[in-house]
Scaffold this active site. Structure first.
Site, PDB file in Angstrom:
ATOM      1  N   ASP A   1     -18.974 -17.383  13.025  1.00 13.21           N
ATOM      2  CA  ASP A   1     -19.529 -17.804  11.740  1.00 13.21           C
ATOM      3  C   ASP A   1     -18.981 -19.154  11.285  1.00 13.21           C
ATOM      4  O   ASP A   1     -18.781 -19.389  10.103  1.00 13.21           O
ATOM      5  CB  ASP A   1     -19.290 -16.720  10.673  1.00 13.21           C
ATOM      6  CG  ASP A   1     -19.811 -15.379  11.153  1.00 13.21           C
ATOM      7  OD1 ASP A   1     -20.984 -15.333  11.548  1.00 13.21           O
ATOM      8  OD2 ASP A   1     -19.036 -14.413  11.188  1.00 13.21           O
TER       9      ASP A   1
ATOM     10  N   LYS B   1     -22.255 -22.720  13.816  1.00 13.68           N
ATOM     11  CA  LYS B   1     -22.770 -23.266  15.076  1.00 13.68           C
ATOM     12  C   LYS B   1     -24.266 -23.529  15.007  1.00 13.68           C
ATOM     13  O   LYS B   1     -24.755 -24.504  15.550  1.00 13.68           O
ATOM     14  CB  LYS B   1     -22.495 -22.287  16.234  1.00 13.68           C
ATOM     15  CG  LYS B   1     -21.022 -22.077  16.507  1.00 13.68           C
ATOM     16  CD  LYS B   1     -20.792 -20.989  17.546  1.00 13.68           C
ATOM     17  CE  LYS B   1     -21.136 -19.604  17.058  1.00 13.68           C
ATOM     18  NZ  LYS B   1     -20.276 -19.092  15.977  1.00 13.68           N
TER      19      LYS B   1
ATOM     20  N   GLY C   1     -25.155 -13.703  14.506  1.00 12.87           N
ATOM     21  CA  GLY C   1     -26.191 -14.098  13.557  1.00 12.87           C
ATOM     22  C   GLY C   1     -26.065 -15.582  13.304  1.00 12.87           C
ATOM     23  O   GLY C   1     -24.982 -16.063  12.995  1.00 12.87           O
ATOM     24  N   HIS C   2     -27.145 -16.329  13.495  1.00 16.98           N
ATOM     25  CA  HIS C   2     -27.106 -17.765  13.261  1.00 16.98           C
ATOM     26  C   HIS C   2     -28.093 -18.095  12.165  1.00 16.98           C
ATOM     27  O   HIS C   2     -29.203 -17.587  12.157  1.00 16.98           O
ATOM     28  CB  HIS C   2     -27.523 -18.539  14.508  1.00 16.98           C
ATOM     29  CG  HIS C   2     -26.670 -18.245  15.701  1.00 16.98           C
ATOM     30  ND1 HIS C   2     -25.308 -18.390  15.691  1.00 16.98           N
ATOM     31  CD2 HIS C   2     -26.992 -17.800  16.929  1.00 16.98           C
ATOM     32  CE1 HIS C   2     -24.833 -18.062  16.876  1.00 16.98           C
ATOM     33  NE2 HIS C   2     -25.828 -17.688  17.648  1.00 16.98           N
TER      34      HIS C   2
ATOM     35  N   THR D   1     -20.083  -4.370  14.815  1.00 17.24           N
ATOM     36  CA  THR D   1     -21.305  -4.557  14.031  1.00 17.24           C
ATOM     37  C   THR D   1     -22.261  -3.373  14.228  1.00 17.24           C
ATOM     38  O   THR D   1     -23.347  -3.360  13.667  1.00 17.24           O
ATOM     39  CB  THR D   1     -22.028  -5.852  14.449  1.00 17.24           C
ATOM     40  OG1 THR D   1     -22.345  -5.763  15.846  1.00 17.24           O
ATOM     41  CG2 THR D   1     -21.158  -7.077  14.217  1.00 17.24           C
TER      42      THR D   1
ATOM     43  N   GLN E   1     -20.486 -16.086  18.351  1.00 18.49           N
ATOM     44  CA  GLN E   1     -19.137 -15.666  17.938  1.00 18.49           C
ATOM     45  C   GLN E   1     -18.121 -16.807  18.097  1.00 18.49           C
ATOM     46  O   GLN E   1     -18.503 -17.956  18.273  1.00 18.49           O
ATOM     47  CB  GLN E   1     -18.671 -14.430  18.700  1.00 18.49           C
ATOM     48  CG  GLN E   1     -19.426 -13.180  18.335  1.00 18.49           C
ATOM     49  CD  GLN E   1     -20.312 -12.664  19.434  1.00 18.49           C
ATOM     50  OE1 GLN E   1     -20.119 -12.901  20.595  1.00 18.49           O
ATOM     51  NE2 GLN E   1     -21.330 -11.932  19.050  1.00 18.49           N
TER      52      GLN E   1
ATOM     53  N   THR F   1     -23.957 -11.970   8.499  1.00 20.10           N
ATOM     54  CA  THR F   1     -25.407 -12.086   8.684  1.00 20.10           C
ATOM     55  C   THR F   1     -25.977 -10.762   9.186  1.00 20.10           C
ATOM     56  O   THR F   1     -27.088 -10.386   8.844  1.00 20.10           O
ATOM     57  CB  THR F   1     -25.734 -13.169   9.748  1.00 20.10           C
ATOM     58  OG1 THR F   1     -24.815 -14.241   9.609  1.00 20.10           O
ATOM     59  CG2 THR F   1     -27.131 -13.687   9.610  1.00 20.10           C
TER      60      THR F   1
HETATM   61  P1  IMP Z   1     -19.184  -5.994  18.265  1.00 17.83           P
HETATM   62  O1  IMP Z   1     -19.395  -7.342  18.863  1.00 17.83           O
HETATM   63  O2  IMP Z   1     -20.319  -5.527  17.403  1.00 17.83           O
HETATM   64  O3  IMP Z   1     -18.749  -4.967  19.267  1.00 17.83           O
HETATM   65  O4  IMP Z   1     -17.931  -6.128  17.254  1.00 17.83           O
HETATM   66  C1  IMP Z   1     -16.627  -6.413  17.702  1.00 17.83           C
HETATM   67  C2  IMP Z   1     -15.930  -7.391  16.774  1.00 17.83           C
HETATM   68  O5  IMP Z   1     -16.521  -8.694  16.898  1.00 17.83           O
HETATM   69  C3  IMP Z   1     -16.023  -7.018  15.287  1.00 17.83           C
HETATM   70  O6  IMP Z   1     -14.850  -7.436  14.629  1.00 17.83           O
HETATM   71  C4  IMP Z   1     -17.199  -7.859  14.822  1.00 17.83           C
HETATM   72  O7  IMP Z   1     -17.173  -8.066  13.442  1.00 17.83           O
HETATM   73  C5  IMP Z   1     -16.968  -9.133  15.626  1.00 17.83           C
HETATM   74  N1  IMP Z   1     -18.191  -9.923  15.808  1.00 17.83           N
HETATM   75  C6  IMP Z   1     -19.216  -9.643  16.627  1.00 17.83           C
HETATM   76  N2  IMP Z   1     -20.169 -10.584  16.518  1.00 17.83           N
HETATM   77  C7  IMP Z   1     -19.741 -11.474  15.618  1.00 17.83           C
HETATM   78  C8  IMP Z   1     -20.276 -12.693  15.097  1.00 17.83           C
HETATM   79  O8  IMP Z   1     -21.353 -13.156  15.464  1.00 17.83           O
HETATM   80  N3  IMP Z   1     -19.520 -13.337  14.163  1.00 17.83           N
HETATM   81  C9  IMP Z   1     -18.305 -12.880  13.779  1.00 17.83           C
HETATM   82  N4  IMP Z   1     -17.766 -11.760  14.236  1.00 17.83           N
HETATM   83  C10 IMP Z   1     -18.466 -11.055  15.158  1.00 17.83           C
HETATM   84 MG    MG Z   2     -22.761 -15.473  12.582  1.00 19.44          MG
END
Ligand code: IMP
Ligand code: MG
Length: 436
Positions: free
Chosen positions: A13, A16, A40-41, A126, A221, A296
């Site tokens: 976040d 990007k 999420g972008h 998420t 990420q 997002t």
């Molecule tokens: P997962 O990717 O849903 O398995 O979540 C694992 C960890 O990565 C959690 O702490 C999520 O909040 C974090 N995470 C996953 N995708 C994003 C992203 O796009 N932005 C920020 N954190 C993320």
């Molecule tokens: Mg994001």
């Protein structure tokens, strides 16, 4: 050498989407090679806000794009996103390719993710099924896109996979059962929507590179969410560092010319996991509010931290970052003081190397604190016109990390950007056109 990468230097976040959107018109091809709809972008272009999870952000600028080989695709999300992008006037049919090698997040993966998260060791995912889908991929029990869009193979694979899945769900305390035929009926319409977009990815990228085309590879990420180098187990299941992006795109490092690390002048984190330099109360609320720091995907308010230069230096080394894009500067326009983490104390001693995961959870931070600027910056388009405290902040970041801040973003819109060192972020052929 025609590859430029854009990836996150913090916990995701970082903005990007906006940086990719800004640069994309100068590239021939955009590639998003990793992660899934956990990302999420947000892109704001021509006053329109477009939220994306799977499509590469570069598509909004009209650049041909590829969802690359290591992406995990929830077919319902992508089908809906294609429709939304078309609604926003994006020529998806002519611009999008979805790699045959991408894997699918199926409804049972989402269910297994939920069951994992109510267990004794939640990690604050998420809940998009990403972890279980990657686990199946590594276990050689996954479904690939080229299988998914072939009706006979899809049917057969679902028959092969569901029995095992149902046993796993029971073992995790679940009571829902999945049936191959029902899943097939649910999934077939999405497969019909995705089929025309499916094709080879790495091969197309290789061809583009051989022709001297400029390729923009965008991460999802942030580097501190990396499966290997992040704060395990509070990490995602993919590889947001640049090495992961190149592996996902199927290209070697010899083509890479620019490695742009996106960062905020503060940090946020969603989910559970250790945090260095956390902020609370009004100090944090101001940033959440001004920065609209809500997930997002999940809508959760993000946890806020001071910008951590020790971590930033570490991730810039993991990535080989050649320039930073500093985003969301304007979010700090009303902050009385700007805090930066510039040292780690572990067990009473100053840490020399970046700590191991167990030590990271024990870090006591040392801060460098500078005065805020207390004035709006969103209208500024010239680096020299920024308040002197901003320049001080930029100097501290550059000196600490030894990486130049090439872009400063002062608002969500494409226009609200100062490109301070165009030669560090754009292909040579675009430089003349850019200095308009
Ligand atoms: P997962 O990717 O849903 O398995 O979540 C694992 C960890 O990565 C959690 O702490 C999520 O909040 C974090 N995470 C996953 N995708 C994003 C992203 O796009 N932005 C920020 N954190 C993320
Ligand atoms: Mg994001």
């Amino acid at each position: 050498m025609p590859i430029t990468t854009v990836n996150g230097s913090q916990f995701g976040d970082e903005g990007k989407g906006k940086i990719v959107d800004l640069l994309a018109e100068h590239f021939d091809l955009g590639v998003r090679p990793t992660a899934g709809d956990n990302a999420g972008h947000t892109v704001v272009a021509n006053g329109k806000t477009v939220k994306m999870r799977l499509a590469p952000s570069a598509i909004v600028a009209g650049t041909p794009v590829i969802i690359g080989d290591d992406v995990m695709i929830n077919p319902f999300t992508l089908a809906k996103e294609i429709e939304d992008l078309k609604g926003a006037g994006v020529d998806v049919d002519n611009l999008l390719t979805v790699s045959t090698n991408t894997h699918l997040v199926l409804p049972y993966h989402v269910y297994l993710d939920e069951l994992n998260e109510v267990g004794e060791t939640p990690i604050g995912t998420t809940k998009r099924g990403i972890g279980p889908a990657f686990a199946d991929k590594v276990n050689r029990k996954g479904m690939r896109m080229e299988e998914f869009v072939s009706p006979e193979i899809l049917k057969k694979r679902l028959e092969q996979l569901t029995e095992r899945v149902n046993r796993m769900a029971v073992a995790l305390g679940g009571d829902k059962e999945f049936y191959a035929q029902e899943l097939y009926e649910q999934l077939a319409p999405a497969a019909d929507i995705l089929r025309p977009y499916v094709g080879p990815s790495a091969q197309k990228i290789h061809k583009a590179l051989a022709e001297g085309q400029e390729v923009l590879i965008e991460g999802a990420q942030g580097s501190l969410n990396d499966l290997v180098f992040g704060t395990y187990p509070y990490v995602t299941s993919s590889r947001p560092i640049v090495g992961g992006l190149l592996a996902g795109a199927g290209v070697g490092p010899k083509h890479v010319e620019r490695v742009i690390g996106v960062m905020k002048p503060y940090q946020t984190r969603v989910g559970i996991g250790p945090i260095v330099g956390e902020m609370f109360g009004e100090e944090a609320d101001l940033i959440v509010r001004r920065g609209n720091e809500y997930g997002t995907v999940t809508g959760r308010a993000r946890r806020v931290m001071a910008c951590d230069l020790v971590a930033l230096k570490h991730t810039s080394e993991l990535n080989g970052t050649t320039a930073f894009a500093l985003t969301k500067l304007d979010v700090l326009d009303e902050s009385p003081k700007i805090k930066l983490v510039t040292g780690y104390i572990v067990d009473g001693k100053k840490a020399d190397l970046f700590p191991t995961n167990l030590d990271y959870a024990k870090v006591k931070e040392e801060y460098t604190i500078i005065d805020g600027w207390n004035t709006p910056t969103s209208h500024i388009r010239d680096y020299d016109k920024l308040p002197k405290q901003v320049k001080e902040l930029v100097n501290i970041i550059e000196q600490f990390t030894n990486v130049a801040v090439a872009i400063v973003s002062v608002g969500a819109d494409r226009e609200a950007t100062i490109v301070r060192h165009p030669e560090m972020v754009l292909p040579k052929r675009a430089l003349a056109a850019y200095q308009k």
